[in-house]
Scaffold this motif. Sequence first.
Motif, PDB file in Angstrom:
ATOM      1  N   ALA A  54       0.849  -1.197   0.000  1.00 39.45           N
ATOM      2  CA  ALA A  54       0.000   0.000   0.000  1.00 39.45           C
ATOM      3  C   ALA A  54       0.885   1.247   0.000  1.00 39.45           C
ATOM      4  O   ALA A  54       1.960   1.261   0.616  1.00 39.45           O
ATOM      5  CB  ALA A  54      -0.918  -0.002   1.216  1.00 39.45           C
ATOM      6  N   ASN A  55       0.424   2.299  -0.669  1.00 43.04           N
ATOM      7  CA  ASN A  55       1.231   3.524  -0.723  1.00 43.04           C
ATOM      8  C   ASN A  55       1.293   4.247   0.614  1.00 43.04           C
ATOM      9  O   ASN A  55       1.980   5.251   0.739  1.00 43.04           O
ATOM     10  CB  ASN A  55       0.757   4.448  -1.845  1.00 43.04           C
ATOM     11  N   THR A  56       0.647   3.728   1.624  1.00 43.49           N
ATOM     12  CA  THR A  56       0.780   4.288   2.971  1.00 43.49           C
ATOM     13  C   THR A  56       2.124   3.919   3.594  1.00 43.49           C
ATOM     14  O   THR A  56       2.526   4.519   4.583  1.00 43.49           O
ATOM     15  CB  THR A  56      -0.366   3.803   3.885  1.00 43.49           C
ATOM     16  N   TYR A  57       2.819   2.941   3.015  1.00 39.94           N
ATOM     17  CA  TYR A  57       4.120   2.512   3.534  1.00 39.94           C
ATOM     18  C   TYR A  57       5.291   3.251   2.891  1.00 39.94           C
ATOM     19  O   TYR A  57       6.428   3.079   3.299  1.00 39.94           O
ATOM     20  CB  TYR A  57       4.318   1.003   3.332  1.00 39.94           C
ATOM     21  N   TYR A  58       5.022   4.047   1.866  1.00 41.41           N
ATOM     22  CA  TYR A  58       6.102   4.789   1.211  1.00 41.41           C
ATOM     23  C   TYR A  58       5.572   6.142   0.750  1.00 41.41           C
ATOM     24  O   TYR A  58       4.370   6.370   0.678  1.00 41.41           O
ATOM     25  CB  TYR A  58       6.688   4.013   0.028  1.00 41.41           C
TER      26      TYR A  58
END
Length: 179
Positions: A54-58
């Motif tokens: 998920a783009n919440t991790y980067y």
Amino acid sequence: IGKQVSFHLKAEMPLNMEGYEKYKMVFHDDLSDGLTFDASSVEVFVGDDVTPIANTYYTLTYPVADCDKDGAGYTCDFHVTIENVMTVPGYTPGCDVIVKYKATLNENALIDDANPNDFRLEYANDPNWDPDDPSTPNQPTGVTPWKRVKVYSTQVEIRKVDGTSDLPLQGATFTLEGA
């Protein structure tokens, strides 16, 4: 011109993560003027997982001023920053972290010559760093040397001619297909 090119950036995590509470990674990428970055195509993979994280991790940042390539003030096309890869699903010591994305050959692409793409990795390099120490708020990092890949394009002129006279065939049509 107009063709999309796929890129695949890969970093291998260290096997020994002793001492690290947090492990930051930044993928730096600098495309030539002949390649246009497609931010919507970015996918990040960690470990053996075939599903992107998920783009919440980067964080994807583009463009990036002061990329520190060839002196201050240089701009990279983008950075993918993972503040703590150790918290990302799929992470294990020694796993791969992969960034995939696409770029399009544009009107500035060099024909019959290389269109370079430069990449380097920034990574945590101090296992003794304390993330709770206010005197050192930023995790110390090191960087790899810049690596370069080259995208080549060519222009092909095709004429359909009469086999006997070598004159162009009027109204002839055909389809050229490639992989």
